[in-house]
Design a protein around this motif. Sequence first.
Motif, PDB file in Angstrom:
ATOM      1  N   ARG A 108     -32.534  33.091 -56.019  1.00 33.22           N
ATOM      2  CA  ARG A 108     -32.989  31.933 -56.814  1.00 33.22           C
ATOM      3  C   ARG A 108     -32.481  30.625 -56.206  1.00 33.22           C
ATOM      4  O   ARG A 108     -33.247  29.684 -55.972  1.00 33.22           O
ATOM      5  CB  ARG A 108     -32.467  32.061 -58.253  1.00 33.22           C
ATOM      6  N   ASP A 109     -31.190  30.587 -55.895  1.00 32.80           N
ATOM      7  CA  ASP A 109     -30.587  29.360 -55.367  1.00 32.80           C
ATOM      8  C   ASP A 109     -31.136  29.007 -53.992  1.00 32.80           C
ATOM      9  O   ASP A 109     -31.402  27.839 -53.692  1.00 32.80           O
ATOM     10  CB  ASP A 109     -29.062  29.498 -55.316  1.00 32.80           C
ATOM     11  N   GLU A 110     -31.335  30.032 -53.149  1.00 39.00           N
ATOM     12  CA  GLU A 110     -31.851  29.754 -51.803  1.00 39.00           C
ATOM     13  C   GLU A 110     -33.316  29.322 -51.850  1.00 39.00           C
ATOM     14  O   GLU A 110     -33.725  28.439 -51.095  1.00 39.00           O
ATOM     15  CB  GLU A 110     -31.644  30.991 -50.912  1.00 39.00           C
ATOM     16  N   ALA A 151     -29.361  35.788 -58.290  1.00 43.34           N
ATOM     17  CA  ALA A 151     -28.855  34.400 -58.324  1.00 43.34           C
ATOM     18  C   ALA A 151     -28.935  33.763 -56.941  1.00 43.34           C
ATOM     19  O   ALA A 151     -29.316  32.592 -56.797  1.00 43.34           O
ATOM     20  CB  ALA A 151     -27.416  34.377 -58.834  1.00 43.34           C
ATOM     21  N   GLU A 152     -28.597  34.544 -55.908  1.00 40.22           N
ATOM     22  CA  GLU A 152     -28.609  33.966 -54.552  1.00 40.22           C
ATOM     23  C   GLU A 152     -30.018  33.692 -54.068  1.00 40.22           C
ATOM     24  O   GLU A 152     -30.284  32.638 -53.473  1.00 40.22           O
ATOM     25  CB  GLU A 152     -27.853  34.894 -53.597  1.00 40.22           C
ATOM     26  N   LEU A 158     -37.719  28.914 -62.427  1.00 46.07           N
ATOM     27  CA  LEU A 158     -37.534  27.722 -61.574  1.00 46.07           C
ATOM     28  C   LEU A 158     -38.680  26.738 -61.793  1.00 46.07           C
ATOM     29  O   LEU A 158     -38.586  25.561 -61.434  1.00 46.07           O
ATOM     30  CB  LEU A 158     -37.451  28.125 -60.100  1.00 46.07           C
ATOM     31  N   ARG A 161     -34.645  27.728 -54.437  1.00 48.49           N
ATOM     32  CA  ARG A 161     -34.623  26.369 -54.986  1.00 48.49           C
ATOM     33  C   ARG A 161     -34.306  25.360 -53.877  1.00 48.49           C
ATOM     34  O   ARG A 161     -34.933  24.304 -53.774  1.00 48.49           O
ATOM     35  CB  ARG A 161     -33.601  26.236 -56.109  1.00 48.49           C
ATOM     36  N   ALA A 162     -33.394  25.745 -52.998  1.00 50.87           N
ATOM     37  CA  ALA A 162     -33.033  24.856 -51.881  1.00 50.87           C
ATOM     38  C   ALA A 162     -34.226  24.644 -50.955  1.00 50.87           C
ATOM     39  O   ALA A 162     -34.454  23.526 -50.467  1.00 50.87           O
ATOM     40  CB  ALA A 162     -31.851  25.442 -51.109  1.00 50.87           C
ATOM     41  N   ASP A 184     -36.571  22.276 -52.722  1.00 52.54           N
ATOM     42  CA  ASP A 184     -36.022  20.911 -52.669  1.00 52.54           C
ATOM     43  C   ASP A 184     -36.244  20.296 -51.291  1.00 52.54           C
ATOM     44  O   ASP A 184     -36.631  19.132 -51.155  1.00 52.54           O
ATOM     45  CB  ASP A 184     -34.513  20.917 -52.982  1.00 52.54           C
ATOM     46  N   HIS A 186     -38.542  33.962 -49.685  1.00 50.14           N
ATOM     47  CA  HIS A 186     -37.098  34.062 -49.392  1.00 50.14           C
ATOM     48  C   HIS A 186     -36.896  34.862 -48.106  1.00 50.14           C
ATOM     49  O   HIS A 186     -37.431  35.955 -47.938  1.00 50.14           O
ATOM     50  CB  HIS A 186     -36.350  34.744 -50.535  1.00 50.14           C
TER      51      HIS A 186
END
Length: 268
Positions: free
Chosen positions: A145-147, A142-143, A193, A149-150, A153, A123
């Motif tokens: 994790r989301d970043e 959360a941020e 994740l 995951r992006a 992806d 990250h």
Amino acid sequence: MGVLNVTPDSFSDGGRYTDVDAAVQHGVSLFREGAHVIDVGGESTRPGADRVDAETEIARVVPVIERLFAQGVPVSIDTTRAAVAEAALAAGAAVINDVSGGLADPAMASVAAAAGCPWILMHWRGHSRDMQKLAAYQDVVAEVRDELRARADAAIAAGVDPSMIVLDPGLGFAKQAEHNWALSAHLGVLVALGFPVLFGASRKTYLGRLLAGPDGTPRPVDGREAATLATSLLAVASGAWGVRVHEVGATADALAVWRATGSPHFRG
Ligand SMILES: Nc1nc2ncc(COP(=O)(O)O)nc2c(=O)[nH]1
């Protein structure tokens, strides 16, 4: 993962291993102490560090990687540049460790996909010069994790095999101490994740501040090993796949204790 920074200015061991012989000797000793992979880095990533060009990075890391590979020592290349990763893979590196998670160089994904090698996506929110200004979060866990995951992806969309992706919370990168502690306390959120998680707290500044003296002076870098061991054990207990450390022997001993408990988490 044993840290081998071949830079003059890395925060905790800068300048110690700029000589190829000394670097190779240290990498071999870390391997013998129990490291599964030696992480070779040719550009300091400490906050505020000046960047070096790709040619300089390549000149620093390739001779060391070639010699380590020749001695059967598995190597990861710690770089944000596709050209450096390519040169390192050609020299024998087996893993790309990209602190930018693929953001710094759009070409990195195709290098990782073509090589079919593990790609560690850490990250990150910007280069060392300005990354602490980017340490603004509503909910850091959360941020991150989301970043992450992006990033995973995007890597998969670029043709990277999902089984080759490793994630890393990037402690100290665009993060204040409280962010590092939150990520450590909730590492399971990242583990959930579904990708292996690498954890890198070794000797970092937030540990120095935690252990500061009565006058507020942070504990010096070489006094942070016990705290680093504790972070490594806690990370593995939370499901981390690996830890990136300078002091491999003591870490291997501590994780042997964890393994002896028969915990399902430890993946060897
Ligand atoms: N994947 C990963 N790579 C890294 N590379 C450098 C540093 C900076 O620390 P160093 O100066 O001790 O190498 N930290 C990380 C980290 O936390 N995770």
